[in-house]
Design a protein around this motif. Structure first.
Motif, PDB file in Angstrom:
ATOM      1  N   ILE A  88      -4.567   9.843   1.338  1.00 25.76           N
ATOM      2  CA  ILE A  88      -4.856   9.661  -0.125  1.00 25.76           C
ATOM      3  C   ILE A  88      -4.389   8.158  -0.039  1.00 25.76           C
ATOM      4  O   ILE A  88      -3.178   7.728   0.821  1.00 25.76           O
ATOM      5  CB  ILE A  88      -4.678  10.264  -1.035  1.00 25.76           C
ATOM      6  N   ARG A  89      -4.567   7.219  -0.421  1.00 25.49           N
ATOM      7  CA  ARG A  89      -4.301   6.026   0.108  1.00 25.49           C
ATOM      8  C   ARG A  89      -4.077   5.428  -1.180  1.00 25.49           C
ATOM      9  O   ARG A  89      -5.171   5.598  -2.437  1.00 25.49           O
ATOM     10  CB  ARG A  89      -4.587   5.196   0.689  1.00 25.49           C
ATOM     11  N   GLN A  90      -3.217   4.246  -1.355  1.00 27.00           N
ATOM     12  CA  GLN A  90      -2.668   3.243  -3.002  1.00 27.00           C
ATOM     13  C   GLN A  90      -3.509   2.066  -2.673  1.00 27.00           C
ATOM     14  O   GLN A  90      -1.823   1.513  -2.133  1.00 27.00           O
ATOM     15  CB  GLN A  90      -2.445   3.922  -4.846  1.00 27.00           C
ATOM     16  N   GLU A  91      -3.918   1.126  -3.441  1.00 30.38           N
ATOM     17  CA  GLU A  91      -3.620  -0.956  -3.600  1.00 30.38           C
ATOM     18  C   GLU A  91      -3.143  -0.799  -4.779  1.00 30.38           C
ATOM     19  O   GLU A  91      -3.226  -0.769  -5.206  1.00 30.38           O
ATOM     20  CB  GLU A  91      -4.753  -1.791  -2.969  1.00 30.38           C
TER      21      GLU A  91
ATOM     22  N   GLN B 227      -6.055   1.082 -11.349  1.00 31.74           N
ATOM     23  CA  GLN B 227      -6.822   2.677 -10.625  1.00 31.74           C
ATOM     24  C   GLN B 227      -6.544   3.777 -10.281  1.00 31.74           C
ATOM     25  O   GLN B 227      -7.019   3.007  -8.723  1.00 31.74           O
ATOM     26  CB  GLN B 227      -8.540   2.348 -11.120  1.00 31.74           C
ATOM     27  N   ASN B 228      -6.535   4.876 -10.665  1.00 25.25           N
ATOM     28  CA  ASN B 228      -5.536   5.821  -9.746  1.00 25.25           C
ATOM     29  C   ASN B 228      -6.408   6.230  -8.645  1.00 25.25           C
ATOM     30  O   ASN B 228      -7.871   6.632  -9.157  1.00 25.25           O
ATOM     31  CB  ASN B 228      -5.677   7.013 -10.566  1.00 25.25           C
ATOM     32  N   ALA B 229      -6.531   6.330  -7.729  1.00 23.24           N
ATOM     33  CA  ALA B 229      -7.563   7.012  -6.246  1.00 23.24           C
ATOM     34  C   ALA B 229      -6.931   8.132  -6.154  1.00 23.24           C
ATOM     35  O   ALA B 229      -6.438   9.263  -6.657  1.00 23.24           O
ATOM     36  CB  ALA B 229      -6.638   6.562  -4.646  1.00 23.24           C
ATOM     37  N   THR B 230      -8.473   8.646  -6.213  1.00 23.82           N
ATOM     38  CA  THR B 230      -9.070  10.415  -6.328  1.00 23.82           C
ATOM     39  C   THR B 230      -9.703  10.673  -4.397  1.00 23.82           C
ATOM     40  O   THR B 230     -10.518   9.800  -4.065  1.00 23.82           O
ATOM     41  CB  THR B 230      -9.486  10.570  -7.631  1.00 23.82           C
ATOM     42  N   GLU B 231      -9.643  11.368  -4.051  1.00 24.52           N
ATOM     43  CA  GLU B 231     -10.306  12.406  -3.233  1.00 24.52           C
ATOM     44  C   GLU B 231     -10.236  14.030  -3.457  1.00 24.52           C
ATOM     45  O   GLU B 231      -9.351  14.267  -2.965  1.00 24.52           O
ATOM     46  CB  GLU B 231      -9.408  11.706  -1.527  1.00 24.52           C
TER      47      GLU B 231
ATOM     48  N   TYR C 132       0.686  -1.327   0.213  1.00 24.62           N
ATOM     49  CA  TYR C 132       0.072  -0.457   0.330  1.00 24.62           C
ATOM     50  C   TYR C 132       0.760   1.783  -0.386  1.00 24.62           C
ATOM     51  O   TYR C 132       1.911   1.346   0.466  1.00 24.62           O
ATOM     52  CB  TYR C 132      -1.219   0.250   1.090  1.00 24.62           C
TER      53      TYR C 132
ATOM     54  N   LYS D  90      -4.524  -1.870  -7.510  1.00 29.10           N
ATOM     55  CA  LYS D  90      -5.189  -1.374  -8.298  1.00 29.10           C
ATOM     56  C   LYS D  90      -4.274  -0.989  -8.873  1.00 29.10           C
ATOM     57  O   LYS D  90      -4.083  -0.299  -8.945  1.00 29.10           O
ATOM     58  CB  LYS D  90      -6.280  -0.920  -7.264  1.00 29.10           C
TER      59      LYS D  90
ATOM     60  N   SER E  78      -5.816  13.074  -6.357  1.00 32.49           N
ATOM     61  CA  SER E  78      -5.767  12.976  -6.792  1.00 32.49           C
ATOM     62  C   SER E  78      -3.613  11.808  -7.492  1.00 32.49           C
ATOM     63  O   SER E  78      -3.400  12.420  -6.959  1.00 32.49           O
ATOM     64  CB  SER E  78      -5.966  12.717  -8.250  1.00 32.49           C
TER      65      SER E  78
END
Lengths: 114, 115
Positions: free
Chosen positions: B49-52, B57-61, B33, B55, B65
């Motif tokens: 923000i966090r990213q697995e 797909q890029n995380a966005t909040e 992560y 995945k 992003s």
């Protein structure tokens, strides 16, 4: 909201003194952490606790000890403070269960050792 | 050993513009992560923000992003429509999936917002 509190925002101590930094969290988190933050070095883990009375050394445990007698409270102890322990100390907590769990931080204690 | 590198000690951006903060990491793990944390001048560190890693797909909040390039081991943070309240230290961090606690932190990037 998770609340993590630290006993002092600023602390000034003399070389050789025993120093206690206390951290309390109110969300029943299993994990608690003590970090040291220095400019250009990011955060470095001093100690980690995953349960009451359980602890593991982090990257820089030398000169520090910890105590966790209750789930909500995690104390960092400098047995004999030295000037090279002047730093920002951050406490954090998180749920158990793997790396994805967010760590929630306290406001930090700026410790100066003279 | 895993490492996290933030090559920009300081960045500045005009209010309302877009800024990208860089982060690269080194690991031999395939599943992990990545996180961006923000530390405003009041010092309370908060998760942005966090990213697995599994995945694509890029995380966005909201205005935040990430551009996650797994092969390149790159994890940059883009802040759109920068606001004065975005001024802070930003830290990139990495953790193995099976680790309960060992976050690896970058040195941080200080973001200055110009009014």
């Amino acid at each position: 909201d998770v609340k993590v509190t630290q006993s002092s925002r600023y602390l000034v101590k003399r070389t050789g003194e025993k120093v206690f930094l206390e951290c309390v969290q109110d969300m029943d988190h299993e994990n608690m952490f003590w970090y040291r933050q220095d400019p250009g070095l990011g955060l470095r883990l001093i100690y980690f606790s995953y349960d009451v009375k359980m602890k593991e050394k982090g990257d820089i445990p030398e000169g520090y000890s910890v105590s966790r007698e209750k789930k909500e409270r995690f104390s960092l102890i400098l047995e004999s403070a030295s000037t090279n322990q002047t730093s920002m100390y951050l406490c954090a907590s998180s749920l158990q269960g793997g790396g994805l769990n967010t760590q929630y931080f306290g406001p930090g204690t700026r410790l100066t050792v003279l | 050993a895993q490492t996290v590198t933030q090559s920009q000690p300081e960045m500045s951006v005009q209010e309302a513009e877009t800024v990208t903060l860089s982060c690269t990491y080194d690991t031999s793990e395939s599943d992990y992560y990545l996180f961006w944390y923000k530390q405003p001048p009041s010092r309370q560190m908060i998760l942005v923000i966090r990213q697995e890693a599994y995945k694509q797909q890029n995380a966005t909040e909201n205005r935040f992003s990430v551009n996650f390039q797994k092969a390149a081991k790159s994890f940059s943070l883009k802040i759109s429509d920068s606001q004065l309240g975005d001024a802070a230290m930003y830290f990139c961090a990495y953790i193995r999936v099976d680790s309960n606690y060992q976050l690896i932190w970058g040195a941080g990037t200080k973001l200055i917002i110009k009014p």
